[in-house]
Design a protein around this motif. Structure first.
Motif, mmCIF file in Angstrom:
data_model
loop_
_atom_site.group_PDB
_atom_site.id
_atom_site.type_symbol
_atom_site.label_atom_id
_atom_site.label_comp_id
_atom_site.label_asym_id
_atom_site.label_seq_id
_atom_site.Cartn_x
_atom_site.Cartn_y
_atom_site.Cartn_z
ATOM 1 N N PHE A 131 0.680 3.221 -3.418
ATOM 2 C CA PHE A 131 -0.334 4.264 -3.326
ATOM 3 C C PHE A 131 0.171 5.617 -3.849
ATOM 4 N N ALA A 150 -0.383 6.366 -7.541
ATOM 5 C CA ALA A 150 -1.747 6.354 -8.065
ATOM 6 C C ALA A 150 -2.045 7.542 -8.962
ATOM 7 N N ASP A 151 -1.449 8.688 -8.669
ATOM 8 C CA ASP A 151 -1.716 9.882 -9.476
ATOM 9 C C ASP A 151 -1.048 9.812 -10.843
ATOM 10 N N ARG A 153 -6.079 2.681 -3.704
ATOM 11 C CA ARG A 153 -6.838 3.633 -2.889
ATOM 12 C C ARG A 153 -8.046 2.958 -2.246
ATOM 13 N N TYR A 154 -8.502 1.850 -2.823
ATOM 14 C CA TYR A 154 -9.761 1.244 -2.417
ATOM 15 C C TYR A 154 -9.556 0.120 -1.402
ATOM 16 N N ARG A 182 -7.893 -3.893 -1.645
ATOM 17 C CA ARG A 182 -6.822 -4.347 -0.755
ATOM 18 C C ARG A 182 -7.290 -5.471 0.168
ATOM 19 N N ASN A 201 -4.201 3.181 -8.963
ATOM 20 C CA ASN A 201 -5.318 3.835 -8.291
ATOM 21 C C ASN A 201 -6.156 2.834 -7.494
ATOM 22 N N ASP A 218 -3.082 0.119 5.492
ATOM 23 C CA ASP A 218 -2.453 1.421 5.737
ATOM 24 C C ASP A 218 -1.838 1.376 7.133
ATOM 25 N N TYR A 278 0.838 -1.201 0.000
ATOM 26 C CA TYR A 278 0.000 0.000 0.000
ATOM 27 C C TYR A 278 0.869 1.246 0.000
#
Length: 361
Positions: A7, A10-11, A20-21, A25, A17, A93, A3
């Motif tokens: 993460f 992601a941008d 993010r969810y 995960r 991306n 996270d 993560y």
């Protein structure tokens, strides 16, 4: 770890991306824990057999059919712990305090269970650690976890107790929150331990409860869903869905080798740790009372022991042929797979009743 590594990308990369969810995960944690269990369990079983010799001691006063289990290694809960912890560290996270609380409670209770299993094996009896010492360790870990939750929680209602079917009621326990949280964690841990007496009996209800609390953690941690369902919103709890997913995946792997006839038992190493984890998650998500419904099978097993001991001490008579409850039905002549599958059915029904409280409040 995955993560935190992926993460930030992601941008720049659409594929990342997905990290993010929480749902993605959680699926990753289920798959990872399953793969770890399926790949490494055979090696662990061979190692445990080489070290344990005669395997887990079998109660001499237990059902006669259990004598054929002699030589089966225990401490399979080690692989459950390894799979759950690694998968959680990879997919969750790690800046979320709730993740660390649950992971450390799991490891702490698992360490107590490991000590209990080790003494049973080395002394070749079924007693293990002294009951008072084991309970003191569990209480200490539970109290520390409760204090951390109180100190770092972002929810002003942290010390409150939510009541099923009463959507607006949150009873503020104040400092009594600590003994209440300890009771839930220690109670859940020992209840799962009491249920773990037949091949596959405990792990499936644990997976059912973990699945339910994965959903609950996700919904409670989401402002929109919590508002719609009119349940208490606790920021940050969504990440616990990843941990619950890891429990389900590790449970699936363990069940493959624990299905009748079991190749390995989870031992107290597994039962105490996963029970404590469920208790900690219920405390954090404010669904302690719902755990008593979803985990109703564990409650029934525990109550059967309490009733049996109390009745025998007061009257000299036993209510059940043998406690916990699953042994009573074995003594009545039920085959072990019959007991196990019927108890699984009860677990499913109770889980559905528990989940119904999410909308009925």
């Amino acid at each position: 770890m995955l993560y935190h590594l992926l993460f930030p990308l992601a941008d720049d990369f659409i594929i990342f991306n997905l990290f993010r969810y929480i749902t993605f995960r959680t699926g990753g944690a289920i798959l990872t824990a399953s793969v770890i269990s399926f790949v490494f369990f055979p090696t662990l079983i061979r190692w445990l057999k080489s070290k344990q010799g005669e395997g887990q001691p079998i109660r001499s006063d237990g059902p006669e059919t259990h004598q054929k289990k002699k030589g089966t290694p225990t401490m399979g809960g080690l692989m459950i712990l390894i799979a759950v912890v690694i998968s959680t560290l990879l997919w969750a996270d790690l800046t979320n305090i709730y993740v660390w609380v649950v992971v450390l409670v799991t490891i702490g209770f698992g360490a107590i269970g490991f000590g209990d299993d080790f003494l049973k094996l080395t002394k070749r009896n079924t007693k293990g650690l002294p009951g008072k010492g084991k309970l003191a360790g569990q209480i200490g870990i539970g109290a520390a976890a409760a204090l951390v939750i109180m100190a770092f929680a972002r929810d002003p209602g942290t010390t409150g107790l939510a009541v099923p079917f009463m959507k607006d009621l949150l009873i503020d326990l104040g400092w009594f929150f600590v003994p209440m949280a300890v009771f839930v964690m220690v109670g859940a841990s020992n209840a799962v331990n009491l249920t773990d007496g037949l091949d596959g009996l405990a792990i499936v209800p644990v997976m059912i409860a973990a699945s339910c609390f994965g959903l609950i953690a996700y919904l409670v941690g989401n402002t929109v869903f919590a508002s719609y369902l009119q349940i208490h919103h606790v920021p940050g709890t969504g990440e616990l869905a990843v941990f619950c997913g890891a429990m389900v995946g590790a449970g699936l792997g363990f069940l493959w080798f624990n299905a009748p006839p079991a190749m390995v038992f989870m031992g107290d190493t597994g039962s105490l740790s996963i029970g404590g984890a469920l208790g900690a998650i219920s405390v954090i998500t404010k669904h302690e009372l719902v755990l008593a419904i979803i985990g109703g099978l564990f409650v029934l097993e525990t109550v059967s022991v309490i009733v049996q001991v109390t009745s025998y001490k007061l009257t000299g008579k036993r209510v059940f042929r043998m406690a916990p409850l699953h042994h009573h039905f074995e003594k009545k002549g039920w085959a072990e797979p019959t007991v196990v599958i019927r108890f699984w059915i009860i677990a499913v029904v109770l889980a559905l009743v528990g989940l119904s409280t999410l909308k009925l409040r």
